[in-house]
Design a protein around this motif. Sequence first.
Motif, PDB file in Angstrom:
ATOM      1  N   GLY A 117     -10.860  27.225  57.208  1.00 34.77           N
ATOM      2  CA  GLY A 117     -10.264  26.259  56.304  1.00 34.77           C
ATOM      3  C   GLY A 117      -8.834  26.656  55.978  1.00 34.77           C
ATOM      4  O   GLY A 117      -8.411  27.789  56.216  1.00 34.77           O
ATOM      5  N   MET A 118      -8.093  25.725  55.412  1.00 34.11           N
ATOM      6  CA  MET A 118      -6.666  25.937  55.185  1.00 34.11           C
ATOM      7  C   MET A 118      -6.397  26.897  54.034  1.00 34.11           C
ATOM      8  O   MET A 118      -7.103  26.883  53.023  1.00 34.11           O
ATOM      9  CB  MET A 118      -5.983  24.600  54.904  1.00 34.11           C
ATOM     10  CG  MET A 118      -5.911  23.682  56.113  1.00 34.11           C
ATOM     11  SD  MET A 118      -5.004  22.147  55.774  1.00 34.11           S
ATOM     12  CE  MET A 118      -6.285  21.193  54.944  1.00 34.11           C
ATOM     13  N   GLY A 119      -5.351  27.715  54.197  1.00 34.40           N
ATOM     14  CA  GLY A 119      -4.884  28.553  53.107  1.00 34.40           C
ATOM     15  C   GLY A 119      -4.951  30.039  53.386  1.00 34.40           C
ATOM     16  O   GLY A 119      -5.773  30.501  54.180  1.00 34.40           O
ATOM     17  N   PRO A 120      -4.077  30.808  52.738  1.00 38.02           N
ATOM     18  CA  PRO A 120      -4.048  32.259  52.967  1.00 38.02           C
ATOM     19  C   PRO A 120      -5.324  32.973  52.549  1.00 38.02           C
ATOM     20  O   PRO A 120      -5.774  33.889  53.244  1.00 38.02           O
ATOM     21  CB  PRO A 120      -2.846  32.724  52.125  1.00 38.02           C
ATOM     22  CG  PRO A 120      -2.016  31.514  51.900  1.00 38.02           C
ATOM     23  CD  PRO A 120      -2.969  30.366  51.869  1.00 38.02           C
ATOM     24  N   GLU A 121      -5.911  32.584  51.409  1.00 39.68           N
ATOM     25  CA  GLU A 121      -7.080  33.312  50.915  1.00 39.68           C
ATOM     26  C   GLU A 121      -8.273  33.189  51.859  1.00 39.68           C
ATOM     27  O   GLU A 121      -8.872  34.211  52.235  1.00 39.68           O
ATOM     28  CB  GLU A 121      -7.452  32.849  49.509  1.00 39.68           C
ATOM     29  CG  GLU A 121      -8.607  33.636  48.906  1.00 39.68           C
ATOM     30  CD  GLU A 121      -8.873  33.270  47.461  1.00 39.68           C
ATOM     31  OE1 GLU A 121      -9.948  33.647  46.958  1.00 39.68           O
ATOM     32  OE2 GLU A 121      -8.018  32.626  46.839  1.00 39.68           O
ATOM     33  N   PRO A 122      -8.665  31.972  52.284  1.00 40.47           N
ATOM     34  CA  PRO A 122      -9.772  31.905  53.242  1.00 40.47           C
ATOM     35  C   PRO A 122      -9.448  32.560  54.574  1.00 40.47           C
ATOM     36  O   PRO A 122     -10.334  33.112  55.227  1.00 40.47           O
ATOM     37  CB  PRO A 122     -10.032  30.401  53.391  1.00 40.47           C
ATOM     38  CG  PRO A 122      -8.836  29.723  52.835  1.00 40.47           C
ATOM     39  CD  PRO A 122      -8.251  30.623  51.819  1.00 40.47           C
ATOM     40  N   ALA A 123      -8.179  32.519  54.984  1.00 40.79           N
ATOM     41  CA  ALA A 123      -7.797  33.183  56.236  1.00 40.79           C
ATOM     42  C   ALA A 123      -7.954  34.696  56.114  1.00 40.79           C
ATOM     43  O   ALA A 123      -8.441  35.353  57.046  1.00 40.79           O
ATOM     44  CB  ALA A 123      -6.366  32.831  56.600  1.00 40.79           C
ATOM     45  N   ALA A 124      -7.557  35.256  54.980  1.00 39.90           N
ATOM     46  CA  ALA A 124      -7.716  36.690  54.757  1.00 39.90           C
ATOM     47  C   ALA A 124      -9.186  37.082  54.736  1.00 39.90           C
ATOM     48  O   ALA A 124      -9.587  38.111  55.300  1.00 39.90           O
ATOM     49  CB  ALA A 124      -7.041  37.099  53.450  1.00 39.90           C
ATOM     50  N   GLN A 125     -10.009  36.252  54.113  1.00 35.01           N
ATOM     51  CA  GLN A 125     -11.447  36.534  54.070  1.00 35.01           C
ATOM     52  C   GLN A 125     -12.051  36.497  55.468  1.00 35.01           C
ATOM     53  O   GLN A 125     -12.878  37.353  55.823  1.00 35.01           O
ATOM     54  CB  GLN A 125     -12.138  35.523  53.151  1.00 35.01           C
ATOM     55  CG  GLN A 125     -11.771  35.670  51.679  1.00 35.01           C
ATOM     56  CD  GLN A 125     -12.295  34.529  50.819  1.00 35.01           C
ATOM     57  OE1 GLN A 125     -12.788  33.528  51.329  1.00 35.01           O
ATOM     58  NE2 GLN A 125     -12.170  34.667  49.511  1.00 35.01           N
TER      59      GLN A 125
END
Length: 232
Positions: free
Chosen positions: A39-47
């Motif tokens: 999904g979009m966004g830095p936080e989900p990408a980091a997770q």
Amino acid sequence: MSLGIVVALAAEAQVLTETLPLAGEGIDIAPGLRLRLCGMGPEPAAQAAAALLAEGVGALLAFGTAGGLDPALCPGILLLPERVIYSGGDYAVAASWRSRVAARIHGELVSGPLLTVANACAQSGQKQTLHARSGAVAVDMESGAVAAVATAAGKPFLVLRALVDPAERDLPLSAMVAVDAYGHLRLSALLAALARRPWEITALLRLGREMSAALQSLRSAWQELGPLGIVP
């Protein structure tokens, strides 16, 4: 070395596999290649990046689309940046890995910096300001977070993206509400937005064509690389 691939949107993931992972789960798309749809966004990408490392991958790839900041770039062009700028950090990709990938892809590749931001950059004025301040040629919402996680873990990372909207173009406001975090269409929200802004239909159709061009560029690059050509 096994590779973990972080992808934000379902349409981007479908370039790599017909079987999409469920949210919060990873799937093997080929021997040594593991995918997470975040999904979009830095936080989900980091997770997603952290989860892939916990599952044992040895390197990370941020894959998908991006928006233009450099007015010289057109929709569909491939981005293989040497650096990613994110949250005050400047992260260099694995140079030898990048060189091997670049040698296998035909056509033009843009090597300039990629900027990762927390919120969608929809207005041409915003894009102009970000380009002037950072020197980045394109912008996304995930690659920098993947870069930060990889760097903190001492693992190599790479970014392969294709450009969608050019720098001089405002995104239609209806597009901002028309999809969820994974890029799935929210039809009722889209129809409501177009009822308020019917003149945006032309811009939406154009954006759809530009997204198709970006996905086709990614698909062609992936076909040229193959699973063995993308691993470090």
